[in-house]
Design a protein around this motif. Structure first.
Motif, PDB file in Angstrom:
ATOM      1  N   VAL A   1      10.386 -13.519  59.669  1.00 48.19           N
ATOM      2  CA  VAL A   1      11.268 -13.721  60.822  1.00 48.19           C
ATOM      3  C   VAL A   1      12.609 -14.316  60.396  1.00 48.19           C
ATOM      4  O   VAL A   1      13.405 -14.727  61.236  1.00 48.19           O
ATOM      5  CB  VAL A   1      10.601 -14.613  61.893  1.00 48.19           C
ATOM      6  N   GLY A   2      12.863 -14.347  59.083  1.00 45.93           N
ATOM      7  CA  GLY A   2      14.101 -14.909  58.566  1.00 45.93           C
ATOM      8  C   GLY A   2      15.011 -13.855  57.983  1.00 45.93           C
ATOM      9  O   GLY A   2      14.833 -12.645  58.203  1.00 45.93           O
ATOM     10  N   THR A   3      15.980 -14.318  57.225  1.00 37.96           N
ATOM     11  CA  THR A   3      16.967 -13.421  56.614  1.00 37.96           C
ATOM     12  C   THR A   3      16.820 -13.325  55.100  1.00 37.96           C
ATOM     13  O   THR A   3      17.564 -12.596  54.456  1.00 37.96           O
ATOM     14  CB  THR A   3      18.391 -13.907  56.947  1.00 37.96           C
ATOM     15  N   GLU A   4      15.877 -14.053  54.535  1.00 30.08           N
ATOM     16  CA  GLU A   4      15.608 -14.047  53.095  1.00 30.08           C
ATOM     17  C   GLU A   4      14.168 -13.591  52.867  1.00 30.08           C
ATOM     18  O   GLU A   4      13.364 -13.551  53.799  1.00 30.08           O
ATOM     19  CB  GLU A   4      15.807 -15.456  52.514  1.00 30.08           C
ATOM     20  N   PRO A   5      13.809 -13.237  51.635  1.00 31.90           N
ATOM     21  CA  PRO A   5      12.418 -12.876  51.368  1.00 31.90           C
ATOM     22  C   PRO A   5      11.454 -13.997  51.782  1.00 31.90           C
ATOM     23  O   PRO A   5      11.727 -15.173  51.551  1.00 31.90           O
ATOM     24  CB  PRO A   5      12.400 -12.648  49.855  1.00 31.90           C
ATOM     25  N   PHE A   6      10.365 -13.608  52.411  1.00 30.01           N
ATOM     26  CA  PHE A   6       9.302 -14.536  52.800  1.00 30.01           C
ATOM     27  C   PHE A   6       8.239 -14.473  51.711  1.00 30.01           C
ATOM     28  O   PHE A   6       7.586 -13.438  51.537  1.00 30.01           O
ATOM     29  CB  PHE A   6       8.736 -14.139  54.161  1.00 30.01           C
ATOM     30  N   VAL A   7       8.094 -15.564  50.967  1.00 24.88           N
ATOM     31  CA  VAL A   7       7.221 -15.583  49.795  1.00 24.88           C
ATOM     32  C   VAL A   7       6.072 -16.560  50.033  1.00 24.88           C
ATOM     33  O   VAL A   7       6.310 -17.736  50.361  1.00 24.88           O
ATOM     34  CB  VAL A   7       7.990 -15.993  48.523  1.00 24.88           C
ATOM     35  N   THR A   8       4.857 -16.091  49.865  1.00 27.07           N
ATOM     36  CA  THR A   8       3.686 -16.948  50.012  1.00 27.07           C
ATOM     37  C   THR A   8       2.813 -16.871  48.770  1.00 27.07           C
ATOM     38  O   THR A   8       2.738 -15.843  48.098  1.00 27.07           O
ATOM     39  CB  THR A   8       2.839 -16.562  51.237  1.00 27.07           C
ATOM     40  N   LEU A   9       2.160 -17.988  48.486  1.00 30.96           N
ATOM     41  CA  LEU A   9       1.114 -18.075  47.479  1.00 30.96           C
ATOM     42  C   LEU A   9      -0.211 -18.002  48.213  1.00 30.96           C
ATOM     43  O   LEU A   9      -0.405 -18.710  49.212  1.00 30.96           O
ATOM     44  CB  LEU A   9       1.226 -19.389  46.717  1.00 30.96           C
ATOM     45  N   PHE A  10      -1.132 -17.146  47.767  1.00 32.56           N
ATOM     46  CA  PHE A  10      -2.402 -17.008  48.470  1.00 32.56           C
ATOM     47  C   PHE A  10      -3.565 -17.129  47.499  1.00 32.56           C
ATOM     48  O   PHE A  10      -3.435 -16.900  46.300  1.00 32.56           O
ATOM     49  CB  PHE A  10      -2.478 -15.671  49.217  1.00 32.56           C
ATOM     50  N   THR A  11      -4.724 -17.453  48.045  1.00 28.77           N
ATOM     51  CA  THR A  11      -5.961 -17.410  47.272  1.00 28.77           C
ATOM     52  C   THR A  11      -7.121 -17.107  48.210  1.00 28.77           C
ATOM     53  O   THR A  11      -7.136 -17.551  49.365  1.00 28.77           O
ATOM     54  CB  THR A  11      -6.213 -18.710  46.486  1.00 28.77           C
ATOM     55  N   TYR A  12      -8.075 -16.313  47.694  1.00 26.02           N
ATOM     56  CA  TYR A  12      -9.242 -15.948  48.485  1.00 26.02           C
ATOM     57  C   TYR A  12     -10.381 -15.587  47.535  1.00 26.02           C
ATOM     58  O   TYR A  12     -10.177 -15.399  46.332  1.00 26.02           O
ATOM     59  CB  TYR A  12      -8.937 -14.784  49.435  1.00 26.02           C
ATOM     60  N   ALA A  13     -11.580 -15.484  48.078  1.00 31.59           N
ATOM     61  CA  ALA A  13     -12.751 -15.148  47.267  1.00 31.59           C
ATOM     62  C   ALA A  13     -12.640 -13.724  46.733  1.00 31.59           C
ATOM     63  O   ALA A  13     -12.297 -12.795  47.467  1.00 31.59           O
ATOM     64  CB  ALA A  13     -14.017 -15.285  48.103  1.00 31.59           C
ATOM     65  N   ALA A  14     -12.932 -13.558  45.455  1.00 32.91           N
ATOM     66  CA  ALA A  14     -12.747 -12.266  44.795  1.00 32.91           C
ATOM     67  C   ALA A  14     -13.657 -11.179  45.350  1.00 32.91           C
ATOM     68  O   ALA A  14     -13.359  -9.990  45.205  1.00 32.91           O
ATOM     69  CB  ALA A  14     -12.975 -12.417  43.294  1.00 32.91           C
ATOM     70  N   ASP A  15     -14.752 -11.552  45.988  1.00 34.79           N
ATOM     71  CA  ASP A  15     -15.667 -10.546  46.537  1.00 34.79           C
ATOM     72  C   ASP A  15     -15.363 -10.214  47.991  1.00 34.79           C
ATOM     73  O   ASP A  15     -16.117  -9.497  48.641  1.00 34.79           O
ATOM     74  CB  ASP A  15     -17.120 -10.998  46.400  1.00 34.79           C
ATOM     75  N   ALA A  16     -14.232 -10.718  48.528  1.00 31.19           N
ATOM     76  CA  ALA A  16     -13.942 -10.578  49.953  1.00 31.19           C
ATOM     77  C   ALA A  16     -13.645  -9.141  50.364  1.00 31.19           C
ATOM     78  O   ALA A  16     -14.097  -8.673  51.404  1.00 31.19           O
ATOM     79  CB  ALA A  16     -12.767 -11.481  50.343  1.00 31.19           C
ATOM     80  N   GLY A  17     -12.853  -8.444  49.569  1.00 27.03           N
ATOM     81  CA  GLY A  17     -12.427  -7.101  49.949  1.00 27.03           C
ATOM     82  C   GLY A  17     -11.472  -7.145  51.141  1.00 27.03           C
ATOM     83  O   GLY A  17     -11.305  -8.189  51.782  1.00 27.03           O
ATOM     84  N   GLN A  18     -10.833  -6.025  51.431  1.00 25.60           N
ATOM     85  CA  GLN A  18      -9.924  -5.934  52.566  1.00 25.60           C
ATOM     86  C   GLN A  18     -10.203  -4.685  53.389  1.00 25.60           C
ATOM     87  O   GLN A  18     -10.464  -3.618  52.833  1.00 25.60           O
ATOM     88  CB  GLN A  18      -8.450  -5.892  52.115  1.00 25.60           C
ATOM     89  N   ASP A  19     -10.164  -4.855  54.703  1.00 21.70           N
ATOM     90  CA  ASP A  19     -10.257  -3.733  55.632  1.00 21.70           C
ATOM     91  C   ASP A  19      -8.897  -3.623  56.310  1.00 21.70           C
ATOM     92  O   ASP A  19      -8.554  -4.420  57.180  1.00 21.70           O
ATOM     93  CB  ASP A  19     -11.365  -3.996  56.652  1.00 21.70           C
ATOM     94  N   TYR A  20      -8.096  -2.640  55.879  1.00 20.35           N
ATOM     95  CA  TYR A  20      -6.765  -2.437  56.447  1.00 20.35           C
ATOM     96  C   TYR A  20      -6.808  -1.537  57.680  1.00 20.35           C
ATOM     97  O   TYR A  20      -5.915  -1.595  58.525  1.00 20.35           O
ATOM     98  CB  TYR A  20      -5.840  -1.801  55.405  1.00 20.35           C
ATOM     99  N   ALA A  21      -7.827  -0.706  57.799  1.00 25.33           N
ATOM    100  CA  ALA A  21      -7.868   0.297  58.861  1.00 25.33           C
ATOM    101  C   ALA A  21      -8.094  -0.307  60.236  1.00 25.33           C
ATOM    102  O   ALA A  21      -7.749   0.310  61.249  1.00 25.33           O
ATOM    103  CB  ALA A  21      -8.963   1.322  58.566  1.00 25.33           C
ATOM    104  N   ILE A  22      -8.659  -1.503  60.301  1.00 22.38           N
ATOM    105  CA  ILE A  22      -9.026  -2.073  61.591  1.00 22.38           C
ATOM    106  C   ILE A  22      -7.827  -2.197  62.528  1.00 22.38           C
ATOM    107  O   ILE A  22      -7.935  -2.008  63.734  1.00 22.38           O
ATOM    108  CB  ILE A  22      -9.739  -3.435  61.401  1.00 22.38           C
ATOM    109  N   ILE A  23      -6.638  -2.487  61.973  1.00 26.42           N
ATOM    110  CA  ILE A  23      -5.452  -2.634  62.813  1.00 26.42           C
ATOM    111  C   ILE A  23      -4.977  -1.272  63.309  1.00 26.42           C
ATOM    112  O   ILE A  23      -4.695  -1.088  64.496  1.00 26.42           O
ATOM    113  CB  ILE A  23      -4.337  -3.367  62.046  1.00 26.42           C
TER     114      ILE A  23
END
Length: 203
Positions: A146-168
């Protein structure tokens, strides 16, 4: 009896999103974001103006194992922009192992983490440098610049989590949209095209 033990790897996290020691980097370009924004005409105009190969966001990560108990650490860098009234977003996901949580810590820029549950709860957490959000399991989440510069985040999560992108995409977008408020800020508004989330995220 010998036990295989992973070796610790030193990492250097840069405020611009570079991660020295990463094992993978991937990028999403404007052409990859078809169907993500509600204002499809504004999205197509942006592709026409800037080109499908224009970078939208990049992710760098370090993964040493996919086993239960291992962690993935990485950075996400989302460039600024608007598509109609909608701010630039990542694709967003829920974890395939749905009870897995994720931590996001803002390194630079100004963003919002939009969070929703399948049963209809919704939250929008504003992030500036030094602020973090601990996303519990069972929450769909998406980064928004929501700003005018790159929005940079550091993240961490469990390696076995996987991602479901299709749900959205299957729900015609998230329940809420983060849009310009007409006064230089942002607002969270209802997405009139949202159809609701499927119950079984592992289907």
């Amino acid at each position: 009896m010998s036990i295989s033990v992973d070796i610790p790897v030193p990492l250097r996290v840069h405020p611009n999103g570079d991660l020295t020691g990463n094992t993978r980097r991937y990028e999403k370009f404007l052409g990859d974001m078809a169907g993500v924004y509600r204002d499809d005409a504004a999205y197509r105009a942006a592709v026409e103006k800037h080109g499908a190969d224009t970078l939208v966001y990049s992710v760098e990560e370090h993964r040493y194992s996919d086993e239960e108990g291992a962690l993935v650490i990485g950075t996400s860098t989302l460039l600024p922009g608007t598509y109609g009234t909608e701010f630039a977003v990542t694709r967003g996901h829920i974890h395939a192992v749905e009870n897995r949580a994720e931590l996001y810590y803002c390194l630079a820029g100004h963003g919002v983490m939009l969070l929703e549950t399948i049963d209809g709860q919704s939250a929008a957490v504003e992030l500036t440098p030094g602020e973090a959000v601990n996303v519990p399991g069972h929450w769909i989440h998406r980064s928004i610049n929501v700003g005018t510069e790159p929005f940079v985040t550091l993240f961490t999560y469990a390696a076995d989590a996987g991602q479901d992108y299709a749900i959205i995409g299957d729900a015609a977008g998230m329940k809420e949209l983060v849009v310009t408020d007409g006064h230089g800020g942002w607002a969270s508004v209802a997405n009139p095209e949202h159809t609701g989330y499927r119950v079984d995220v592992n289907a």
